[in-house]
Design an enzyme around this catalytic site. Structure first.
Site, PDB file in Angstrom:
ATOM      1  CG  ASP A  47     -39.080   8.350  19.931  1.00 57.36           C
ATOM      2  OD1 ASP A  47     -39.809   9.288  19.561  1.00 57.36           O
ATOM      3  OD2 ASP A  47     -39.406   7.163  19.841  1.00 57.36           O
TER       4      ASP A  47
ATOM      5  CB  THR B 162     -41.322   2.072  15.077  1.00 56.57           C
ATOM      6  OG1 THR B 162     -40.964   2.169  16.457  1.00 56.57           O
ATOM      7  CG2 THR B 162     -42.814   2.356  14.940  1.00 56.57           C
TER       8      THR B 162
ATOM      9  CB  ILE C  72     -39.196  -0.533  20.187  1.00 57.77           C
ATOM     10  CG1 ILE C  72     -38.960  -1.266  18.853  1.00 57.77           C
ATOM     11  CG2 ILE C  72     -40.348  -1.199  20.947  1.00 57.77           C
ATOM     12  CD1 ILE C  72     -38.468  -2.705  19.026  1.00 57.77           C
ATOM     13  CE  LYS C  73     -40.001   7.070  16.646  1.00 58.77           C
ATOM     14  NZ  LYS C  73     -41.130   6.928  17.581  1.00 58.77           N
ATOM     15  NE  ARG C  74     -35.249  -0.950  21.942  1.00 63.00           N
ATOM     16  CZ  ARG C  74     -35.854  -0.088  22.759  1.00 63.00           C
ATOM     17  NH1 ARG C  74     -36.081   1.150  22.389  1.00 63.00           N
ATOM     18  NH2 ARG C  74     -36.222  -0.464  23.968  1.00 63.00           N
TER      19      ARG C  74
END
EC number: 4.1.1.23
Lengths: 308, 308
Positions: free
Chosen positions: A108, B140, B104-106
Protein backbone atom coordinates in the site's frame (compact mmCIF):
# COMPACT_ATOMS: atom_id res chain seq x y z
CA UNK A 1 18.51 -9.95 9.97
CA UNK A 2 19.99 -11.34 6.76
CA UNK A 3 23.29 -12.15 8.52
CA UNK A 4 21.35 -13.89 11.28
CA UNK A 5 19.39 -15.89 8.75
CA UNK A 6 22.55 -16.91 6.90
CA UNK A 7 24.26 -17.89 10.15
CA UNK A 8 21.32 -20.13 11.03
CA UNK A 9 21.25 -21.64 7.55
CA UNK A 10 24.95 -22.46 7.91
CA UNK A 11 24.66 -23.78 11.48
CA UNK A 12 21.89 -26.15 10.44
CA UNK A 13 23.40 -26.76 7.04
CA UNK A 14 19.92 -26.43 5.63
CA UNK A 15 18.44 -23.65 3.45
CA UNK A 16 14.84 -24.63 4.23
CA UNK A 17 11.98 -22.54 5.54
CA UNK A 18 8.92 -24.42 6.70
CA UNK A 19 5.63 -22.80 5.73
CA UNK A 20 3.20 -22.75 8.63
CA UNK A 21 0.02 -22.54 6.56
CA UNK A 22 -2.37 -24.64 8.61
CA UNK A 23 -5.78 -25.47 7.28
CA UNK A 24 -8.49 -27.25 9.17
CA UNK A 25 -8.15 -30.40 7.05
CA UNK A 26 -4.48 -30.75 8.16
CA UNK A 27 -5.27 -30.69 11.86
CA UNK A 28 -5.53 -34.15 13.46
CA UNK A 29 -9.02 -34.90 14.68
CA UNK A 30 -7.99 -35.20 18.34
CA UNK A 31 -6.68 -31.61 18.35
CA UNK A 32 -9.85 -30.36 16.70
CA UNK A 33 -12.05 -32.28 19.10
CA UNK A 34 -10.20 -31.01 22.16
CA UNK A 35 -10.73 -27.43 21.06
CA UNK A 36 -14.30 -27.85 19.81
CA UNK A 37 -15.12 -29.24 23.22
CA UNK A 38 -13.66 -26.20 24.95
CA UNK A 39 -14.87 -23.48 22.58
CA UNK A 40 -17.56 -25.04 20.40
CA UNK A 41 -17.23 -25.10 16.60
CA UNK A 42 -16.02 -21.49 16.50
CA UNK A 43 -13.21 -19.40 15.01
CA UNK A 44 -11.69 -19.34 18.51
CA UNK A 45 -11.50 -23.15 18.51
CA UNK A 46 -9.81 -23.20 15.10
CA UNK A 47 -7.33 -20.53 16.17
CA UNK A 48 -6.40 -22.50 19.28
CA UNK A 49 -6.15 -25.72 17.27
CA UNK A 50 -3.81 -24.03 14.76
CA UNK A 51 -1.60 -22.77 17.56
CA UNK A 52 -1.44 -26.18 19.25
CA UNK A 53 -0.64 -27.82 15.90
CA UNK A 54 2.06 -25.25 15.06
CA UNK A 55 3.72 -25.55 18.45
CA UNK A 56 4.05 -29.28 18.08
CA UNK A 57 5.43 -28.90 14.54
CA UNK A 58 7.92 -26.28 15.76
CA UNK A 59 8.99 -28.51 18.65
CA UNK A 60 9.84 -31.24 16.15
CA UNK A 61 11.68 -29.18 13.52
CA UNK A 62 13.35 -26.25 15.28
CA UNK A 63 16.70 -28.05 15.54
CA UNK A 64 16.62 -28.93 11.83
CA UNK A 65 15.58 -25.76 10.03
CA UNK A 66 16.61 -22.11 10.34
CA UNK A 67 13.26 -20.47 9.72
CA UNK A 68 9.49 -20.77 9.51
CA UNK A 69 7.08 -18.81 7.32
CA UNK A 70 3.57 -18.47 8.67
CA UNK A 71 1.09 -17.44 5.97
CA UNK A 72 -1.17 -14.82 7.54
CA UNK A 73 -4.14 -15.50 5.22
CA UNK A 74 -4.71 -18.88 6.85
CA UNK A 75 -5.12 -17.20 10.23
CA UNK A 76 -6.73 -13.92 9.14
CA UNK A 77 -9.68 -15.76 7.60
CA UNK A 78 -10.78 -16.60 11.16
CA UNK A 79 -10.76 -12.92 12.18
CA UNK A 80 -9.18 -11.36 15.24
CA UNK A 81 -8.78 -14.71 16.97
CA UNK A 82 -6.97 -16.08 13.95
CA UNK A 83 -4.63 -13.09 13.93
CA UNK A 84 -3.96 -13.72 17.62
CA UNK A 85 -2.91 -17.29 16.78
CA UNK A 86 -0.63 -15.96 14.02
CA UNK A 87 1.09 -13.66 16.51
CA UNK A 88 1.40 -16.39 19.15
CA UNK A 89 2.87 -18.73 16.53
CA UNK A 90 5.52 -16.11 15.78
CA UNK A 91 6.29 -15.64 19.47
CA UNK A 92 6.66 -19.38 19.97
CA UNK A 93 8.89 -19.79 16.93
CA UNK A 94 11.17 -16.99 18.10
CA UNK A 95 11.41 -18.52 21.56
CA UNK A 96 12.65 -21.68 19.85
CA UNK A 97 15.34 -19.74 17.99
CA UNK A 98 13.74 -19.70 14.55
CA UNK A 99 13.87 -16.79 12.12
CA UNK A 100 10.31 -15.74 11.26
CA UNK A 101 9.32 -14.77 7.74
CA UNK A 102 5.77 -13.42 7.80
CA UNK A 103 4.11 -14.18 4.49
CA UNK A 104 1.80 -11.19 4.41
CA UNK A 105 2.24 -9.84 0.84
CA UNK A 106 1.07 -6.38 1.89
CA UNK A 107 1.39 -3.48 -0.51
CA UNK A 108 0.00 0.00 0.00
CA UNK A 109 1.13 3.62 -0.12
CA UNK A 110 2.39 6.40 2.10
CA UNK A 111 0.91 6.42 5.59
CA UNK A 112 -0.82 3.11 4.94
CA UNK A 113 2.41 1.35 4.04
CA UNK A 114 3.89 2.93 7.12
CA UNK A 115 1.11 1.46 9.26
CA UNK A 116 1.79 -2.05 7.92
CA UNK A 117 5.50 -1.55 8.42
CA UNK A 118 5.24 -0.27 11.98
CA UNK A 119 2.82 -3.02 12.95
CA UNK A 120 4.74 -5.89 11.41
CA UNK A 121 8.45 -5.08 11.57
CA UNK A 122 8.71 -1.72 13.33
CA UNK A 123 7.23 -0.26 16.48
CA UNK A 124 3.83 1.26 17.08
CA UNK A 125 3.89 4.39 19.22
CA UNK A 126 0.99 4.99 21.59
CA UNK A 127 1.58 8.44 23.04
CA UNK A 128 5.17 7.76 24.00
CA UNK A 129 4.88 4.02 24.71
CA UNK A 130 6.33 1.75 22.01
CA UNK A 131 4.89 -1.64 21.12
CA UNK A 132 6.12 -4.46 18.92
CA UNK A 133 2.93 -5.99 17.60
CA UNK A 134 3.53 -8.78 15.05
CA UNK A 135 7.27 -9.24 15.62
CA UNK A 136 8.20 -10.93 12.34
CA UNK A 137 11.93 -10.81 11.45
CA UNK A 138 11.09 -10.38 7.80
CA UNK A 139 7.93 -10.07 5.69
CA UNK A 140 6.89 -10.49 2.07
CA UNK A 141 5.56 -7.42 0.21
CA UNK A 142 3.94 -6.67 -3.15
CA UNK A 143 5.59 -3.99 -5.31
CA UNK A 144 2.83 -3.23 -7.84
CA UNK A 145 2.37 0.29 -6.40
CA UNK A 146 6.01 1.32 -6.87
CA UNK A 147 8.75 2.71 -4.66
CA UNK A 148 6.61 4.82 -2.35
CA UNK A 149 4.94 1.58 -1.28
CA UNK A 150 8.36 0.15 -0.33
CA UNK A 151 10.14 3.10 1.24
CA UNK A 152 8.46 3.08 4.70
CA UNK A 153 9.45 -0.57 5.08
CA UNK A 154 13.10 0.18 4.23
CA UNK A 155 13.32 2.57 7.15
CA UNK A 156 12.13 -0.01 9.65
CA UNK A 157 14.48 -2.59 8.10
CA UNK A 158 17.32 -0.21 8.82
CA UNK A 159 16.20 0.88 12.28
CA UNK A 160 15.25 -2.52 13.66
CA UNK A 161 17.45 -4.90 11.65
CA UNK A 162 14.52 -6.47 9.83
CA UNK A 163 14.14 -7.83 6.31
CA UNK A 164 11.80 -7.90 3.32
CA UNK A 165 11.18 -10.32 0.50
CA UNK A 166 9.63 -8.40 -2.38
CA UNK A 167 7.50 -10.35 -4.88
CA UNK A 168 9.44 -10.48 -8.14
CA UNK A 169 8.51 -13.73 -9.91
CA UNK A 170 5.90 -15.87 -8.21
CA UNK A 171 5.47 -19.63 -8.58
CA UNK A 172 1.83 -19.81 -9.67
CA UNK A 173 0.68 -20.84 -13.17
CA UNK A 174 -0.63 -17.37 -14.16
CA UNK A 175 2.29 -15.43 -12.69
CA UNK A 176 3.43 -14.52 -16.19
CA UNK A 177 0.25 -12.63 -17.00
CA UNK A 178 1.76 -9.41 -15.63
CA UNK A 179 5.24 -10.46 -14.54
CA UNK A 180 6.33 -11.79 -17.96
CA UNK A 181 5.09 -8.92 -20.09
CA UNK A 182 8.10 -7.88 -22.10
CA UNK A 183 9.32 -4.34 -22.64
CA UNK A 184 12.08 -3.93 -25.21
CA UNK A 185 13.27 -7.45 -24.55
CA UNK A 186 13.06 -7.18 -20.78
CA UNK A 187 10.31 -8.79 -18.71
CA UNK A 188 8.54 -7.01 -15.87
CA UNK A 189 10.07 -9.50 -13.42
CA UNK A 190 13.54 -8.54 -14.63
CA UNK A 191 12.75 -4.85 -14.25
CA UNK A 192 11.41 -5.61 -10.76
CA UNK A 193 14.59 -7.56 -10.07
CA UNK A 194 16.69 -4.54 -10.99
CA UNK A 195 14.60 -2.29 -8.78
CA UNK A 196 14.68 -4.62 -5.78
CA UNK A 197 18.43 -4.95 -6.15
CA UNK A 198 18.79 -1.15 -6.16
CA UNK A 199 16.44 -0.70 -3.19
CA UNK A 200 18.54 -3.14 -1.20
CA UNK A 201 21.87 -1.54 -2.06
CA UNK A 202 22.18 0.49 1.16
CA UNK A 203 21.04 -2.37 3.40
CA UNK A 204 23.70 -5.01 2.99
CA UNK A 205 24.85 -7.07 5.95
CA UNK A 206 28.42 -8.13 6.67
CA UNK A 207 27.67 -11.26 4.59
CA UNK A 208 27.41 -9.03 1.52
CA UNK A 209 23.73 -9.93 1.10
CA UNK A 210 21.03 -7.30 1.48
CA UNK A 211 18.19 -7.27 3.98
CA UNK A 212 15.92 -6.67 0.99
CA UNK A 213 15.31 -10.06 -0.61
CA UNK A 214 13.09 -11.26 -3.43
CA UNK A 215 10.42 -13.92 -3.87
CA UNK A 216 11.43 -16.04 -6.86
CA UNK A 217 9.42 -19.17 -7.67
CA UNK A 218 11.07 -22.57 -8.09
CA UNK A 219 8.74 -23.41 -10.95
CA UNK A 220 10.58 -21.23 -13.50
CA UNK A 221 14.28 -22.23 -13.38
CA UNK A 222 15.45 -20.28 -16.46
CA UNK A 223 13.89 -17.14 -15.08
CA UNK A 224 15.44 -17.77 -11.68
CA UNK A 225 18.84 -18.06 -13.40
CA UNK A 226 18.36 -14.70 -15.08
CA UNK A 227 17.35 -13.10 -11.80
CA UNK A 228 20.28 -14.69 -9.95
CA UNK A 229 22.54 -12.89 -12.42
CA UNK A 230 20.76 -9.52 -12.16
CA UNK A 231 20.64 -9.66 -8.35
CA UNK A 232 23.84 -11.23 -7.00
CA UNK A 233 23.46 -9.69 -3.52
CA UNK A 234 19.75 -10.42 -3.09
CA UNK A 235 18.54 -13.38 -1.05
CA UNK A 236 15.76 -15.35 -2.73
CA UNK A 237 12.79 -16.76 -0.87
CA UNK A 238 11.76 -19.62 -3.12
CA UNK A 239 8.23 -21.05 -3.03
CA UNK A 240 7.02 -23.86 -5.25
CA UNK A 241 9.25 -26.75 -4.09
CA UNK A 242 7.35 -30.01 -3.66
CA UNK A 243 3.61 -29.58 -3.76
CA UNK A 244 3.72 -26.88 -6.46
CA UNK A 245 5.87 -29.03 -8.75
CA UNK A 246 9.42 -27.66 -8.43
CA UNK A 247 12.16 -30.23 -7.78
CA UNK A 248 15.66 -29.96 -6.36
CA UNK A 249 17.31 -29.76 -9.77
CA UNK A 250 15.17 -26.73 -10.65
CA UNK A 251 16.45 -24.98 -7.54
CA UNK A 252 20.09 -24.92 -8.55
CA UNK A 253 19.57 -21.70 -10.47
CA UNK A 254 18.42 -19.92 -7.31
CA UNK A 255 21.70 -20.36 -5.47
CA UNK A 256 24.99 -18.53 -5.89
CA UNK A 257 28.27 -20.40 -6.20
CA UNK A 258 28.90 -19.91 -2.47
CA UNK A 259 25.92 -22.23 -1.82
CA UNK A 260 24.07 -19.25 -0.39
CA UNK A 261 21.56 -16.81 -1.84
CA UNK A 262 18.33 -18.80 -1.48
CA UNK A 263 16.04 -20.24 1.14
CA UNK A 264 13.54 -22.80 -0.09
CA UNK A 265 10.02 -22.99 1.26
CA UNK A 266 7.96 -26.09 1.77
CA UNK A 267 4.57 -25.92 3.43
CA UNK A 268 2.14 -28.75 2.74
CA UNK A 269 5.00 -31.18 2.04
CA UNK A 270 6.11 -30.87 5.66
CA UNK A 271 3.18 -29.84 7.83
CA UNK A 272 0.85 -32.10 5.86
CA UNK A 273 3.24 -35.07 5.72
CA UNK A 274 1.16 -37.07 8.22
CA UNK A 275 -1.70 -37.14 5.73
CA UNK A 276 0.22 -38.98 3.03
CA UNK A 277 -1.02 -42.51 2.46
CA UNK A 278 2.32 -44.15 3.28
CA UNK A 279 2.66 -42.13 6.49
CA UNK A 280 -0.83 -42.81 7.76
CA UNK A 281 0.24 -46.39 8.45
CA UNK A 282 3.63 -45.53 9.92
CA UNK A 283 2.66 -42.78 12.33
CA UNK A 284 -0.05 -42.73 14.97
CA UNK A 285 -2.42 -39.73 14.95
CA UNK A 286 -0.58 -38.23 17.93
CA UNK A 287 2.71 -38.50 16.06
CA UNK A 288 1.83 -36.14 13.19
CA UNK A 289 4.79 -33.88 13.98
CA UNK A 290 7.20 -36.82 13.65
CA UNK A 291 6.03 -37.20 10.06
CA UNK A 292 6.77 -33.48 9.58
CA UNK A 293 10.25 -33.97 11.05
CA UNK A 294 10.93 -36.87 8.72
CA UNK A 295 9.78 -34.83 5.71
CA UNK A 296 12.01 -31.93 6.77
CA UNK A 297 14.96 -34.33 7.03
CA UNK A 298 14.23 -35.74 3.57
CA UNK A 299 14.07 -32.21 2.15
CA UNK A 300 17.40 -31.36 3.77
CA UNK A 301 19.00 -34.37 2.10
CA UNK A 302 17.37 -33.44 -1.21
CA UNK A 303 18.73 -29.89 -1.01
CA UNK A 304 22.23 -31.15 -0.17
CA UNK A 305 22.35 -32.55 -3.70
CA UNK A 306 21.83 -29.03 -5.01
CA UNK A 307 24.18 -27.02 -2.85
CA UNK A 308 26.40 -29.84 -1.59
CA UNK B 1 -23.62 -5.63 -4.66
CA UNK B 2 -22.89 -3.23 -7.52
CA UNK B 3 -26.61 -2.61 -8.10
CA UNK B 4 -27.05 -1.98 -4.38
CA UNK B 5 -24.14 0.48 -4.41
CA UNK B 6 -25.52 2.32 -7.44
CA UNK B 7 -28.99 2.49 -5.88
CA UNK B 8 -27.52 4.07 -2.76
CA UNK B 9 -25.43 6.50 -4.80
CA UNK B 10 -28.60 7.56 -6.62
CA UNK B 11 -30.74 7.75 -3.48
CA UNK B 12 -28.22 10.04 -1.82
CA UNK B 13 -27.31 11.74 -5.06
CA UNK B 14 -23.70 11.48 -3.97
CA UNK B 15 -20.90 9.29 -5.40
CA UNK B 16 -18.72 9.62 -2.29
CA UNK B 17 -17.13 6.95 -0.15
CA UNK B 18 -15.70 8.09 3.16
CA UNK B 19 -12.37 6.47 4.05
CA UNK B 20 -12.34 5.33 7.66
CA UNK B 21 -8.55 5.40 8.11
CA UNK B 22 -8.23 6.56 11.71
CA UNK B 23 -4.85 7.39 13.12
CA UNK B 24 -4.15 8.25 16.70
CA UNK B 25 -3.40 11.88 15.87
CA UNK B 26 -6.96 12.28 14.47
CA UNK B 27 -8.68 11.07 17.61
CA UNK B 28 -9.87 13.86 19.94
CA UNK B 29 -8.01 13.88 23.23
CA UNK B 30 -11.13 13.20 25.30
CA UNK B 31 -11.78 9.93 23.44
CA UNK B 32 -8.17 8.87 23.89
CA UNK B 33 -8.17 9.79 27.57
CA UNK B 34 -11.39 7.89 28.24
CA UNK B 35 -9.92 4.75 26.74
CA UNK B 36 -6.41 5.14 28.19
CA UNK B 37 -8.08 5.39 31.57
CA UNK B 38 -9.98 2.16 31.03
CA UNK B 39 -7.27 0.12 29.30
CA UNK B 40 -3.96 1.95 29.85
CA UNK B 41 -1.86 3.13 26.92
CA UNK B 42 -2.35 -0.14 25.06
CA UNK B 43 -3.36 -1.41 21.61
CA UNK B 44 -6.72 -2.33 23.16
CA UNK B 45 -7.26 1.33 24.15
CA UNK B 46 -6.43 2.52 20.64
CA UNK B 47 -8.74 -0.07 19.08
CA UNK B 48 -11.62 1.01 21.33
CA UNK B 49 -10.88 4.69 20.64
CA UNK B 50 -10.93 4.04 16.87
CA UNK B 51 -14.27 2.28 17.14
CA UNK B 52 -15.80 5.04 19.23
CA UNK B 53 -14.48 7.65 16.79
CA UNK B 54 -15.77 5.73 13.75
CA UNK B 55 -19.22 5.21 15.24
CA UNK B 56 -19.62 8.91 15.83
CA UNK B 57 -18.43 9.71 12.30
CA UNK B 58 -20.83 7.12 10.86
CA UNK B 59 -23.71 8.52 12.91
CA UNK B 60 -23.09 11.95 11.36
CA UNK B 61 -22.62 10.94 7.72
CA UNK B 62 -24.71 7.82 7.07
CA UNK B 63 -27.63 9.79 5.67
CA UNK B 64 -25.33 11.72 3.29
CA UNK B 65 -23.05 9.11 1.73
CA UNK B 66 -23.66 5.65 0.27
CA UNK B 67 -20.52 3.92 1.47
CA UNK B 68 -17.52 3.86 3.77
CA UNK B 69 -14.09 2.39 3.14
CA UNK B 70 -12.19 1.28 6.24
CA UNK B 71 -8.46 0.84 5.52
CA UNK B 72 -7.44 -2.34 7.33
CA UNK B 73 -3.77 -1.33 7.72
CA UNK B 74 -4.70 1.34 10.23
CA UNK B 75 -6.33 -1.28 12.44
CA UNK B 76 -4.06 -4.24 11.74
CA UNK B 77 -1.03 -2.36 13.00
CA UNK B 78 -2.50 -2.72 16.49
CA UNK B 79 -2.76 -6.51 16.18
CA UNK B 80 -5.76 -8.71 16.93
CA UNK B 81 -7.51 -5.97 18.89
CA UNK B 82 -7.14 -3.62 15.97
CA UNK B 83 -8.62 -6.21 13.63
CA UNK B 84 -11.53 -6.61 16.04
CA UNK B 85 -12.17 -2.84 15.82
CA UNK B 86 -12.07 -3.09 12.01
CA UNK B 87 -14.70 -5.81 12.06
CA UNK B 88 -16.90 -3.94 14.55
CA UNK B 89 -16.64 -0.81 12.41
CA UNK B 90 -17.93 -2.80 9.45
CA UNK B 91 -20.79 -4.23 11.49
CA UNK B 92 -21.78 -0.78 12.69
CA UNK B 93 -21.61 0.72 9.21
CA UNK B 94 -23.83 -2.04 7.83
CA UNK B 95 -26.35 -1.54 10.60
CA UNK B 96 -26.56 2.08 9.50
CA UNK B 97 -27.26 1.05 5.91
CA UNK B 98 -23.86 1.84 4.42
CA UNK B 99 -22.12 -0.23 1.74
CA UNK B 100 -18.72 -1.34 3.07
CA UNK B 101 -15.65 -1.36 0.86
CA UNK B 102 -12.81 -3.03 2.77
CA UNK B 103 -9.52 -1.51 1.62
CA UNK B 104 -7.38 -4.59 2.17
CA UNK B 105 -5.33 -4.78 -1.07
CA UNK B 106 -4.73 -8.49 -0.57
CA UNK B 107 -3.13 -10.54 -3.33
CA UNK B 108 -2.02 -14.16 -3.11
CA UNK B 109 -2.43 -17.42 -4.94
CA UNK B 110 -4.52 -20.58 -4.94
CA UNK B 111 -5.58 -21.77 -1.49
CA UNK B 112 -4.18 -18.61 0.09
CA UNK B 113 -6.28 -16.32 -2.10
CA UNK B 114 -9.20 -18.58 -1.25
CA UNK B 115 -8.56 -18.08 2.46
CA UNK B 116 -8.62 -14.29 2.07
CA UNK B 117 -11.75 -14.52 -0.04
CA UNK B 118 -13.63 -16.80 2.33
CA UNK B 119 -12.66 -14.71 5.34
CA UNK B 120 -13.49 -11.34 3.85
CA UNK B 121 -16.36 -11.76 1.40
CA UNK B 122 -17.30 -15.45 1.53
CA UNK B 123 -18.00 -17.91 4.30
CA UNK B 124 -15.59 -19.89 6.46
CA UNK B 125 -16.67 -23.46 7.05
CA UNK B 126 -15.85 -25.01 10.42
CA UNK B 127 -16.88 -28.64 10.10
CA UNK B 128 -20.30 -27.91 8.74
CA UNK B 129 -20.92 -24.59 10.50
CA UNK B 130 -20.59 -21.50 8.31
CA UNK B 131 -19.27 -18.17 9.54
CA UNK B 132 -19.15 -14.71 7.99
CA UNK B 133 -16.01 -13.20 9.47
CA UNK B 134 -15.15 -9.75 8.07
CA UNK B 135 -18.44 -9.10 6.25
CA UNK B 136 -17.27 -6.44 3.77
CA UNK B 137 -19.56 -5.92 0.76
CA UNK B 138 -16.57 -5.36 -1.47
CA UNK B 139 -12.78 -5.38 -1.09
CA UNK B 140 -9.75 -4.05 -2.93
CA UNK B 141 -7.23 -6.57 -4.30
CA UNK B 142 -3.79 -6.47 -5.93
CA UNK B 143 -3.44 -8.24 -9.31
CA UNK B 144 0.39 -8.52 -9.62
CA UNK B 145 0.19 -12.33 -9.29
CA UNK B 146 -2.19 -12.80 -12.22
CA UNK B 147 -5.55 -14.46 -12.75
CA UNK B 148 -5.12 -17.36 -10.32
CA UNK B 149 -4.87 -14.76 -7.57
CA UNK B 150 -8.25 -13.30 -8.63
CA UNK B 151 -10.29 -16.38 -9.47
CA UNK B 152 -11.16 -17.54 -5.92
CA UNK B 153 -12.58 -14.08 -5.21
CA UNK B 154 -14.77 -14.17 -8.32
CA UNK B 155 -16.53 -17.26 -7.05
CA UNK B 156 -17.45 -15.65 -3.75
CA UNK B 157 -18.55 -12.49 -5.61
CA UNK B 158 -20.96 -14.69 -7.57
CA UNK B 159 -22.14 -16.84 -4.67
CA UNK B 160 -22.65 -14.08 -2.10
CA UNK B 161 -23.33 -11.01 -4.27
CA UNK B 162 -20.08 -9.30 -3.27
CA UNK B 163 -17.71 -7.04 -5.19
CA UNK B 164 -14.04 -6.35 -5.87
CA UNK B 165 -12.06 -3.30 -6.79
CA UNK B 166 -8.85 -4.46 -8.47
CA UNK B 167 -5.84 -2.11 -8.37
CA UNK B 168 -5.30 -0.84 -11.91
CA UNK B 169 -3.81 2.65 -11.66
CA UNK B 170 -3.08 3.93 -8.17
CA UNK B 171 -2.91 7.59 -7.08
CA UNK B 172 0.56 7.69 -5.52
CA UNK B 173 3.53 9.56 -7.06
CA UNK B 174 5.53 6.39 -7.93
CA UNK B 175 2.55 4.45 -9.26
CA UNK B 176 3.97 4.69 -12.77
CA UNK B 177 7.14 2.78 -11.91
CA UNK B 178 5.45 -0.49 -12.80
CA UNK B 179 1.97 0.55 -13.89
CA UNK B 180 3.13 2.90 -16.67
CA UNK B 181 5.74 0.65 -18.24
CA UNK B 182 4.78 0.53 -21.87
CA UNK B 183 4.54 -2.56 -24.06
CA UNK B 184 4.08 -1.92 -27.75
CA UNK B 185 2.40 1.38 -27.03
CA UNK B 186 0.20 0.02 -24.25
CA UNK B 187 0.86 0.69 -20.56
CA UNK B 188 0.63 -2.01 -17.90
CA UNK B 189 -2.35 -0.20 -16.37
CA UNK B 190 -4.16 -0.39 -19.72
CA UNK B 191 -3.40 -4.09 -20.00
CA UNK B 192 -4.64 -4.52 -16.43
CA UNK B 193 -7.73 -2.52 -17.37
CA UNK B 194 -8.45 -4.90 -20.23
CA UNK B 195 -8.00 -7.91 -17.96
CA UNK B 196 -10.20 -6.55 -15.18
CA UNK B 197 -12.88 -5.74 -17.70
CA UNK B 198 -12.74 -9.32 -19.03
CA UNK B 199 -12.75 -10.86 -15.54
CA UNK B 200 -15.89 -8.88 -14.74
CA UNK B 201 -17.74 -9.81 -17.91
CA UNK B 202 -19.78 -12.62 -16.36
CA UNK B 203 -20.62 -10.68 -13.21
CA UNK B 204 -22.71 -7.78 -14.42
CA UNK B 205 -25.66 -6.54 -12.41
CA UNK B 206 -28.96 -5.35 -13.85
CA UNK B 207 -27.41 -1.86 -13.97
CA UNK B 208 -25.04 -3.12 -16.65
CA UNK B 209 -22.04 -2.53 -14.39
CA UNK B 210 -19.93 -5.43 -13.17
CA UNK B 211 -19.32 -6.48 -9.58
CA UNK B 212 -15.64 -6.42 -10.49
CA UNK B 213 -14.51 -2.81 -10.30
CA UNK B 214 -11.15 -1.08 -10.57
CA UNK B 215 -9.10 1.29 -8.44
CA UNK B 216 -8.22 4.28 -10.63
CA UNK B 217 -6.48 7.29 -9.04
CA UNK B 218 -7.85 10.82 -9.42
CA UNK B 219 -4.34 12.20 -9.76
CA UNK B 220 -3.92 11.05 -13.37
CA UNK B 221 -6.95 12.36 -15.32
CA UNK B 222 -5.70 11.50 -18.85
CA UNK B 223 -5.04 7.95 -17.77
CA UNK B 224 -8.46 7.75 -16.13
CA UNK B 225 -10.01 8.87 -19.41
CA UNK B 226 -8.21 6.10 -21.30
CA UNK B 227 -9.35 3.54 -18.75
CA UNK B 228 -12.93 4.83 -18.82
CA UNK B 229 -12.93 4.05 -22.53
CA UNK B 230 -11.37 0.60 -22.20
CA UNK B 231 -13.69 -0.38 -19.34
CA UNK B 232 -17.17 1.05 -19.92
CA UNK B 233 -18.89 -1.47 -17.62
CA UNK B 234 -16.41 -1.28 -14.77
CA UNK B 235 -17.06 0.82 -11.69
CA UNK B 236 -14.08 2.91 -10.57
CA UNK B 237 -13.11 3.39 -6.95
CA UNK B 238 -11.19 6.66 -7.10
CA UNK B 239 -8.69 7.63 -4.38
CA UNK B 240 -6.65 10.82 -4.43
CA UNK B 241 -9.40 13.45 -4.16
CA UNK B 242 -8.57 16.24 -1.71
CA UNK B 243 -5.56 15.46 0.46
CA UNK B 244 -3.69 13.70 -2.34
CA UNK B 245 -4.11 16.62 -4.73
CA UNK B 246 -6.89 15.59 -7.13
CA UNK B 247 -9.68 18.12 -7.67
CA UNK B 248 -13.25 17.83 -8.92
CA UNK B 249 -12.35 18.80 -12.48
CA UNK B 250 -9.82 15.92 -12.64
CA UNK B 251 -12.59 13.52 -11.69
CA UNK B 252 -14.74 14.13 -14.73
CA UNK B 253 -12.79 11.57 -16.72
CA UNK B 254 -13.70 8.83 -14.23
CA UNK B 255 -17.45 9.06 -14.85
CA UNK B 256 -19.51 7.79 -17.75
CA UNK B 257 -22.06 10.00 -19.52
CA UNK B 258 -24.82 8.52 -17.36
CA UNK B 259 -23.17 10.23 -14.35
CA UNK B 260 -22.35 6.78 -12.99
CA UNK B 261 -19.23 4.65 -13.15
CA UNK B 262 -17.20 6.10 -10.30
CA UNK B 263 -17.24 6.46 -6.55
CA UNK B 264 -14.81 8.99 -5.12
CA UNK B 265 -12.98 8.42 -1.87
CA UNK B 266 -12.02 11.02 0.67
CA UNK B 267 -10.45 10.01 3.98
CA UNK B 268 -8.45 12.65 5.82
CA UNK B 269 -10.45 15.48 4.21
CA UNK B 270 -13.54 14.24 6.03
CA UNK B 271 -12.57 12.32 9.14
CA UNK B 272 -9.75 14.79 9.85
CA UNK B 273 -11.82 17.91 9.10
CA UNK B 274 -12.01 18.86 12.79
CA UNK B 275 -8.25 19.34 12.84
CA UNK B 276 -8.22 22.09 10.20
CA UNK B 277 -7.29 25.48 11.60
CA UNK B 278 -10.54 27.15 10.57
CA UNK B 279 -12.61 24.33 12.07
CA UNK B 280 -10.82 24.26 15.40
CA UNK B 281 -12.45 27.55 16.24
CA UNK B 282 -15.87 26.69 14.89
CA UNK B 283 -16.36 23.26 16.46
CA UNK B 284 -15.95 22.17 20.06
CA UNK B 285 -13.81 19.08 20.68
CA UNK B 286 -16.90 16.98 21.24
CA UNK B 287 -18.29 18.12 17.87
CA UNK B 288 -15.56 16.61 15.68
CA UNK B 289 -18.10 14.55 13.74
CA UNK B 290 -20.06 17.67 12.83
CA UNK B 291 -16.95 18.96 11.09
CA UNK B 292 -16.82 15.65 9.20
CA UNK B 293 -20.47 16.07 8.20
CA UNK B 294 -19.84 19.57 6.93
CA UNK B 295 -16.84 18.37 4.90
CA UNK B 296 -18.92 15.54 3.43
CA UNK B 297 -21.61 18.05 2.44
CA UNK B 298 -19.01 20.31 0.81
CA UNK B 299 -17.63 17.34 -1.11
CA UNK B 300 -21.10 16.42 -2.30
CA UNK B 301 -21.60 19.94 -3.65
CA UNK B 302 -18.16 19.83 -5.27
CA UNK B 303 -18.97 16.55 -7.01
CA UNK B 304 -22.32 17.88 -8.25
CA UNK B 305 -20.34 20.22 -10.47
CA UNK B 306 -18.75 17.21 -12.10
CA UNK B 307 -21.71 14.93 -12.61
CA UNK B 308 -24.50 17.53 -12.23
Amino acid sequence: MIDRLIRKIQEKNNPTVVGLDPRLSFIPQWIKDENFEKYGKTPKAVAEAFLQFNKEIIDHIHDLVPAVKPQIAMYEQYGAEGVEAYIKTIEYGKKKGLVIIGDIKRGDIASTAEAYSKGHIGRVDIEGEEFEIFKEDSITINPYLGYDSIEPFLEDCRDYDKGLFVLVKTSNPNSGQIQNLSIEGKCIYEIMGDLVSQWGEGLKGSSGYSRIGAVVGATHPEEAAKLREIMPHTYFLVPGYGAQGGNAEDLKACFNRDGLGAIINSSRGIIGAHRMVENKERFKEKEFAMAAREAALAMKVDLQKVIG
